[in-house]
Scaffold this active site. Sequence first.
Site, PDB file in Angstrom:
ATOM      1  N   ASN A  27       9.266 -41.818-109.327  1.00 14.77           N
ATOM      2  CA  ASN A  27       8.402 -41.113-108.366  1.00 14.77           C
ATOM      3  C   ASN A  27       7.853 -42.146-107.389  1.00 14.77           C
ATOM      4  O   ASN A  27       6.992 -42.944-107.754  1.00 14.77           O
ATOM      5  CB  ASN A  27       7.265 -40.413-109.132  1.00 14.77           C
ATOM      6  CG  ASN A  27       6.237 -39.807-108.188  1.00 14.77           C
ATOM      7  OD1 ASN A  27       6.462 -39.705-106.981  1.00 14.77           O
ATOM      8  ND2 ASN A  27       5.100 -39.398-108.738  1.00 14.77           N
ATOM      9  N   LYS A  29       6.062 -41.700-104.841  1.00 13.64           N
ATOM     10  CA  LYS A  29       4.757 -41.321-104.263  1.00 13.64           C
ATOM     11  C   LYS A  29       4.820 -41.494-102.741  1.00 13.64           C
ATOM     12  O   LYS A  29       5.881 -41.296-102.156  1.00 13.64           O
ATOM     13  CB  LYS A  29       3.626 -42.108-104.926  1.00 13.64           C
ATOM     14  CG  LYS A  29       3.702 -41.989-106.458  1.00 13.64           C
ATOM     15  CD  LYS A  29       2.487 -42.471-107.171  1.00 13.64           C
ATOM     16  CE  LYS A  29       2.683 -42.273-108.679  1.00 13.64           C
ATOM     17  NZ  LYS A  29       1.506 -42.613-109.461  1.00 13.64           N
ATOM     18  N   HIS A 119       1.626 -32.830-110.428  1.00 12.34           N
ATOM     19  CA  HIS A 119       1.282 -34.237-110.643  1.00 12.34           C
ATOM     20  C   HIS A 119      -0.245 -34.378-110.552  1.00 12.34           C
ATOM     21  O   HIS A 119      -0.887 -33.713-109.737  1.00 12.34           O
ATOM     22  CB  HIS A 119       1.965 -35.124-109.597  1.00 12.34           C
ATOM     23  CG  HIS A 119       1.875 -36.578-109.952  1.00 12.34           C
ATOM     24  ND1 HIS A 119       0.725 -37.311-109.778  1.00 12.34           N
ATOM     25  CD2 HIS A 119       2.779 -37.418-110.520  1.00 12.34           C
ATOM     26  CE1 HIS A 119       0.938 -38.547-110.213  1.00 12.34           C
ATOM     27  NE2 HIS A 119       2.166 -38.637-110.669  1.00 12.34           N
ATOM     28  N   GLU A 121      -2.052 -36.467-109.243  1.00 13.91           N
ATOM     29  CA  GLU A 121      -2.559 -36.838-107.912  1.00 13.91           C
ATOM     30  C   GLU A 121      -2.663 -35.618-107.001  1.00 13.91           C
ATOM     31  O   GLU A 121      -3.463 -35.609-106.061  1.00 13.91           O
ATOM     32  CB  GLU A 121      -1.667 -37.933-107.311  1.00 13.91           C
ATOM     33  CG  GLU A 121      -1.918 -39.269-108.018  1.00 13.91           C
ATOM     34  CD  GLU A 121      -0.734 -40.205-108.058  1.00 13.91           C
ATOM     35  OE1 GLU A 121       0.215 -40.019-107.288  1.00 13.91           O
ATOM     36  OE2 GLU A 121      -0.753 -41.134-108.894  1.00 13.91           O
ATOM     37  N   GLU A 189       1.854 -37.227-118.539  1.00 15.01           N
ATOM     38  CA  GLU A 189       1.307 -38.406-117.862  1.00 15.01           C
ATOM     39  C   GLU A 189      -0.205 -38.440-118.058  1.00 15.01           C
ATOM     40  O   GLU A 189      -0.940 -37.760-117.322  1.00 15.01           O
ATOM     41  CB  GLU A 189       1.605 -38.348-116.360  1.00 15.01           C
ATOM     42  CG  GLU A 189       3.071 -38.360-116.021  1.00 15.01           C
ATOM     43  CD  GLU A 189       3.304 -38.907-114.611  1.00 15.01           C
ATOM     44  OE1 GLU A 189       4.009 -39.905-114.506  1.00 15.01           O
ATOM     45  OE2 GLU A 189       2.767 -38.355-113.640  1.00 15.01           O
ATOM     46  N   GLY A 195      -0.953 -45.891-112.985  1.00 12.52           N
ATOM     47  CA  GLY A 195      -1.315 -46.953-112.037  1.00 12.52           C
ATOM     48  C   GLY A 195      -2.353 -47.919-112.565  1.00 12.52           C
ATOM     49  O   GLY A 195      -2.885 -48.730-111.813  1.00 12.52           O
ATOM     50  N   SER A 235       2.216 -46.191-116.140  1.00 10.31           N
ATOM     51  CA  SER A 235       2.381 -47.640-116.312  1.00 10.31           C
ATOM     52  C   SER A 235       3.612 -48.010-117.141  1.00 10.31           C
ATOM     53  O   SER A 235       3.584 -48.951-117.939  1.00 10.31           O
ATOM     54  CB  SER A 235       1.112 -48.265-116.907  1.00 10.31           C
ATOM     55  OG  SER A 235       0.020 -48.086-116.025  1.00 10.31           O
ATOM     56  N   GLY A 256       6.300 -44.662-111.817  1.00  6.47           N
ATOM     57  CA  GLY A 256       5.706 -44.734-110.482  1.00  6.47           C
ATOM     58  C   GLY A 256       5.987 -46.087-109.857  1.00  6.47           C
ATOM     59  O   GLY A 256       7.093 -46.367-109.383  1.00  6.47           O
ATOM     60  N   GLY A 257       4.983 -46.965-109.871  1.00  4.97           N
ATOM     61  CA  GLY A 257       5.060 -48.252-109.188  1.00  4.97           C
ATOM     62  C   GLY A 257       6.330 -49.038-109.468  1.00  4.97           C
ATOM     63  O   GLY A 257       6.940 -49.603-108.551  1.00  4.97           O
TER      64      GLY A 257
HETATM   65  P1  13P Z   1       2.764 -45.579-112.552  1.00  4.19           P
HETATM   66  O1  13P Z   1       4.088 -45.809-113.233  1.00  4.19           O
HETATM   67  O2  13P Z   1       2.603 -46.369-111.290  1.00  4.19           O
HETATM   68  O3  13P Z   1       1.621 -45.737-113.514  1.00  4.19           O
HETATM   69  O4  13P Z   1       2.756 -44.048-112.075  1.00  4.19           O
HETATM   70  C1  13P Z   1       3.079 -43.063-112.982  1.00  4.19           C
HETATM   71  C2  13P Z   1       3.220 -41.789-112.243  1.00  4.19           C
HETATM   72  O5  13P Z   1       2.258 -41.212-111.781  1.00  4.19           O
HETATM   73  C3  13P Z   1       4.577 -41.258-112.067  1.00  4.19           C
HETATM   74  O6  13P Z   1       4.548 -39.948-111.604  1.00  4.19           O
END
Ligand code: 13P
Length: 278
Positions: A27, A29, A119, A121, A189, A195, A235, A256-257
Amino acid sequence: MTGNTQEGADARQPLPFMERTPLIAGNWKMNLDHLQAIALVQKLAWGLSDVRHDFSAAEVAVFPPFTDLRSVQTLLAADKLSLTLGAQDVSPHEAGAYTGDISAAMLAKLDVSYVLVGHSERRQGHGESDETVGLKARAAHASGMVPMICVGETAADLEEHGAAAIPVAQLTTALAQLPEDAEFVVAYEPVWAIGSGQAATPEQAEDVARALREHLRDLRGDDRAARTRILYGGSVASQNIAGFMRQPNVDGALVGGASLKVDEFTRIIQFQKHVTAG
Ligand code: 13P
């Protein structure tokens, strides 16, 4: 392949064995314009061809921002790349006066296969309710795509209700909007792990994944519960992926990251190497 043993579950019969192809999803983002997206997918494809990744052993999906989808779709088609395309959100509405929204039909036309719904967010930043999440999942399904329903508890929820109660409730409300026979993926999640660099432990992820799967048996029956993939997100990194993938009820990761760093994402995708290495 992940199994589906039911150690520690209640007195019910174990689920029928069902092989679930692991899914590693990136993802992105709100990162990368369409040119950067092309560059990343090209590098990822080269990296995976270098390590001779077997896509039948683990499916790989990328979820770029809307503005990148057309470029990535064109690249995947032109170079016959085995990556699956996902979108990060979808409107619950079919069409019409919804300024700024993107419909499921528009995404399906771009060969999008998966759509993230709910999600954290979006729940937090855009006030999306569990019901809205369900309506989005329904819209994605109606256009032939597979919704990836994201659920997870905040740190405060964890303290107050434990880990599984909120994710189970979120999934229940969302699934009420989705036809009985619809395929879907669940992404667990925990909000506190996203994050933060502080991932859940593999055991924490497994406990919630198992609770979600047990609940799916009640909501959708044993067969759907056994074939539905449940991912962990929060993470995820190459250092911790093996621990998650060893869990019987965790069928992949929503990254994510780390999905923005080609080498790191490639190492995550190659989790089998670390899993078998123990
Ligand atoms: P991170 O892997 O950056 O923690 O993000 C997870 C996420 O929200 C994937 O949708």
